[in-house]
Design a protein around this motif. Structure first.
Motif, short mmCIF file in Angstrom:
data_model
loop_
_atom_site.label_atom_id
_atom_site.label_comp_id
_atom_site.label_asym_id
_atom_site.label_seq_id
_atom_site.Cartn_x
_atom_site.Cartn_y
_atom_site.Cartn_z
N ASP A 139 0.80 -0.95 0.02
CA ASP A 139 -0.29 0.50 -0.11
C ASP A 139 0.61 1.51 -0.49
OD1 ASP A 139 -2.28 -1.80 0.54
OD2 ASP A 139 -2.87 -1.17 1.56
N GLY A 140 0.90 2.02 1.16
CA GLY A 140 1.19 2.95 0.87
C GLY A 140 2.91 3.35 0.99
N VAL A 141 3.38 4.75 1.19
CA VAL A 141 4.87 4.71 0.94
C VAL A 141 6.13 5.22 2.05
CG1 VAL A 141 5.00 4.34 -1.30
CG2 VAL A 141 5.02 6.75 -0.57
N ALA A 142 5.00 4.96 2.95
CA ALA A 142 6.55 5.48 4.24
C ALA A 142 7.40 4.46 4.33
CB ALA A 142 4.88 5.28 5.40
N GLU A 143 8.26 4.92 4.96
CA GLU A 143 9.65 4.50 5.09
C GLU A 143 9.88 3.50 6.55
OE1 GLU A 143 12.11 7.92 4.78
OE2 GLU A 143 11.20 8.81 3.65
N PHE A 144 10.41 2.27 5.91
CA PHE A 144 10.50 1.79 7.02
C PHE A 144 11.52 1.35 7.25
CE2 PHE A 144 6.14 0.72 5.96
CZ PHE A 144 5.25 0.50 7.73
N VAL B 43 -1.28 -3.34 14.72
CA VAL B 43 -1.46 -4.14 13.84
C VAL B 43 -2.25 -5.78 13.70
CG1 VAL B 43 0.15 -6.25 14.80
CG2 VAL B 43 0.91 -4.11 16.07
N MET B 44 -2.09 -5.96 11.74
CA MET B 44 -2.29 -6.92 11.54
C MET B 44 -2.47 -8.06 12.15
SD MET B 44 -4.04 -4.17 8.79
CE MET B 44 -4.96 -5.73 8.64
N ALA B 45 -3.82 -8.90 12.04
CA ALA B 45 -3.50 -10.44 12.52
C ALA B 45 -4.81 -11.16 11.70
CB ALA B 45 -4.41 -10.11 13.75
N ARG B 46 -4.01 -11.66 11.12
CA ARG B 46 -4.62 -12.63 9.96
C ARG B 46 -4.95 -11.33 8.75
NH1 ARG B 46 -9.09 -16.73 12.86
NH2 ARG B 46 -7.15 -17.91 13.93
N GLY B 47 -3.87 -10.48 8.86
CA GLY B 47 -3.88 -9.03 7.63
C GLY B 47 -4.25 -10.24 5.99
N GLN B 48 -5.16 -9.67 4.87
CA GLN B 48 -5.82 -10.03 3.72
C GLN B 48 -5.09 -8.94 2.40
OE1 GLN B 48 -6.93 -13.04 3.52
NE2 GLN B 48 -6.34 -13.31 5.68
N VAL C 6 -4.44 -3.72 0.90
CA VAL C 6 -4.43 -4.17 2.70
C VAL C 6 -6.36 -4.05 3.46
CG1 VAL C 6 -3.78 -4.95 5.26
CG2 VAL C 6 -2.30 -4.18 2.43
N PHE C 7 -6.45 -4.94 4.05
CA PHE C 7 -8.15 -5.21 4.97
C PHE C 7 -7.71 -6.11 5.43
CE2 PHE C 7 -8.54 -7.67 1.20
CZ PHE C 7 -9.71 -9.46 2.00
N GLY C 8 -8.22 -6.26 6.56
CA GLY C 8 -9.01 -7.54 7.73
C GLY C 8 -8.72 -6.95 9.65
N ASP D 11 -11.59 -3.76 11.89
CA ASP D 11 -10.99 -4.48 10.93
C ASP D 11 -11.24 -3.88 9.41
OD1 ASP D 11 -11.58 -6.76 9.29
OD2 ASP D 11 -14.21 -6.42 8.68
N GLU D 12 -10.23 -3.72 9.13
CA GLU D 12 -9.47 -2.40 8.49
C GLU D 12 -10.19 -2.19 6.66
OE1 GLU D 12 -6.26 0.63 5.97
OE2 GLU D 12 -6.79 -0.09 8.60
N ALA D 13 -10.67 -1.16 6.46
CA ALA D 13 -11.08 -1.54 5.05
C ALA D 13 -12.40 -2.67 4.38
CB ALA D 13 -9.97 -1.76 3.88
N ARG D 14 -12.76 -2.83 5.28
CA ARG D 14 -13.99 -3.68 5.29
C ARG D 14 -15.50 -3.39 6.32
NH1 ARG D 14 -12.49 -9.86 5.98
NH2 ARG D 14 -11.46 -9.52 7.65
#
Length: 461
Positions: free
Chosen positions: A46-51, A97-102, A114-116, A134-137
């Protein structure tokens, strides 16, 4: 130095160095997802934040004009226990923190999405850290209005230890040892772990703000769920069932999903022969002509209750009207619906009752004809989708209405303020309206199709 001594010396040094390196799997069954030096095993979506990795910590830096950014594990996981530390230094740095992310690579015109399930890191005044979004859902599944005592667990500017257990259909969270969320949901059985840097839109003043992650480890075998020591509200999307944890804490189903056991007509000793149906775990009042209690009629619980926590799911059809009433005594012999305090269920946009009454006090989730529900539209599911209603009557007569976890009404039965409202309402003609010591729970027939399920109650002492 001869060759044998030299060889022994080299092997000894190699052995010592090897023992000193951080291995993926630790002795107690944990596996490190972050080696402390690189981002091996992770990729960005998804986004371009720096890690980047700085001094043994994953640092995510926000940038403007990009959506939420996720650092995602290469592997996917089913059942697991995850622990990690998260730190944010600024209130703008919402994370999670995504848990079982999709991931859907075709979403956003091929840009992907990314969603879930996401366990929140919420540094703002709302303080829903550890809640489940529930991100994006579906949006919020477990806001901390369900567990307000946990809102103080997260500390801005410090590392906070998160524990996430996702075993079977049960997701439980802790922040700094504080029990936070208890969700039962079976939408996703497997998925990735992901670390979020939230988008900041077009706000350059928030650019460069950092979020920190460290000590990321996971268990995936021989898992033993950690029991909650204190009682928290369980949000479940599994129809008409209770967890053993709920049963141990006094919850009971008022509707078993199969029969009308525990319910009867408000005007007879038996359940209505027509109009109310039970199919696929759903209790439905069928549509008739829109009149109040003129077809099948209202139904009430056989038992009466005084102080209680009542939760229920409801789904309305277009233009529909119904209600959940409480402290129904059946003594008034009213020609229409039985009299009682009412959690209003209504299509606010299409039913004319929404514009009647006073200042919106007949709208969805309101205390009907008395107090308007102070709700936000983005937290209300649209027509045709299930909403979660809840009303709590405390032993001291304080009452609260909720919709999808958000408190929208609060009052005290028998108070001067309450009596003043009654005096100006349609209920003024009944003495001591709403002040009975106990009463039935009622589901209203208002001539429109409305659906109910997951009706559960705990008596409060």
């Amino acid at each position: 130095m001869n060759k044998q001594i030299l060889s022994f010396f080299v092997l000894s040094i190699f052995f010592l160095v090897s023992c000193g390196q951080k291995t993926a799997e630790t002795e107690d069954g944990w596996t490190n997802l972050f080696d402390g030096e690189t981002l091996n095993g992770w990729h960005q979506l998804d986004g371009v934040a720096e890690f980047e990795v700085v001094d043994g910590v994953i640092v995510g830096t926000s940038v403007p004009n990009t959506p939420n950014s996720f650092l995602v594990t290469d592997k996917t996981y089913g059942d697991f226990i995850l622990e990690l530390d998260i730190r944010v230094d600024d209130e703008s740095s919402n994370s999670g923190v995504m848990a079982r992310g999709q991931y859907n690579p075709d979403a956003n015109d091929g840009a992907g999405r990314v969603f879930g399930y996401q366990v929140e890191c919420d540094p703002k005044e709302r303080a829903w850290s550890g809640g489940v979004y529930d991100e994006a859902r579906r949006g919020w599944l477990y806001p901390l209005t369900y567990n307000p005592e946990a809102r103080s667990a997260f500390k801005l500017g410090e590392f906070n230890t998160y524990r996430i257990e996702f075993i079977g259909n049960t997701l439980k969270t802790w922040v700094n040892g504080q029990e936070v969320a208890y969700l039962v949901d079976d939408m996703d059985a497997t998925g990735f772990i992901a670390l979020q840097v939230h988008g900041i839109g077009k706000n350059p003043e928030n650019a460069g703000k950092k979020t920190y992650f460290r000590n990321i480890r996971i268990q995936t075998e021989n898992l033993t769920p950690t029991p909650f020591k204190n009682e928290v509200f369980v949000v479940s999307t599994i129809d008409n069932t209770l967890t053993s944890y709920e049963e141990d804490n006094g919850w009971k189903l008022l509707f078993d999903g199969k029969t009308s056991n525990g319910w009867r007509s408000a005007k007879a000793e038996t359940f209505p022969e027509k109009g109310w149906t039970i199919n696929d775990g759903v209790l439905t009042i069928e549509s008739s002509d829109g009149r109040e209690s003129a077809n099948a009629g209202d139904i009430v619980t056989e038992n009466q209750y005084s102080a209680f926590d009542l939760a229920f799911d409801f789904k309305i059809t277009e233009g529909a009207n119904s209600g959940v009433k409480y402290f129904v005594t059946l003594n008034e012999n009213n020609a229409g619906s039985a009299i009682g305090l009412e959690y209003q269920i209504l299509d606010d946009e299409r039913h004319p009752d929404a514009k009647k009454g006073k200042d919106g006090n007949r709208t969805l989730a309101s205390l009907y004809d008395l107090i308007k529900a102070d709700k936000q539209s983005r937290f209300v599911r649209p027509i045709g989708e299930w909403n979660k209603g809840r009303l709590i009557v405390y032993p001291d007569n304080k009452v609260e209405h909720y919709i999808n976890g958000l408190k929208v009404v609060e009052y005290t039965r028998g108070s001067d303020e309450f009596r003043a409202l009654v005096a100006e309402s349609k209920y003024a003609k009944w003495d001591n309206f709403g002040e009975a010591e106990q009463g039935h729970i009622l589901l209203q027939d208002h001539g429109d199709e409305v659906h109910y399920k997951n009706i559960k109650l705990k008596e409060l002492k």
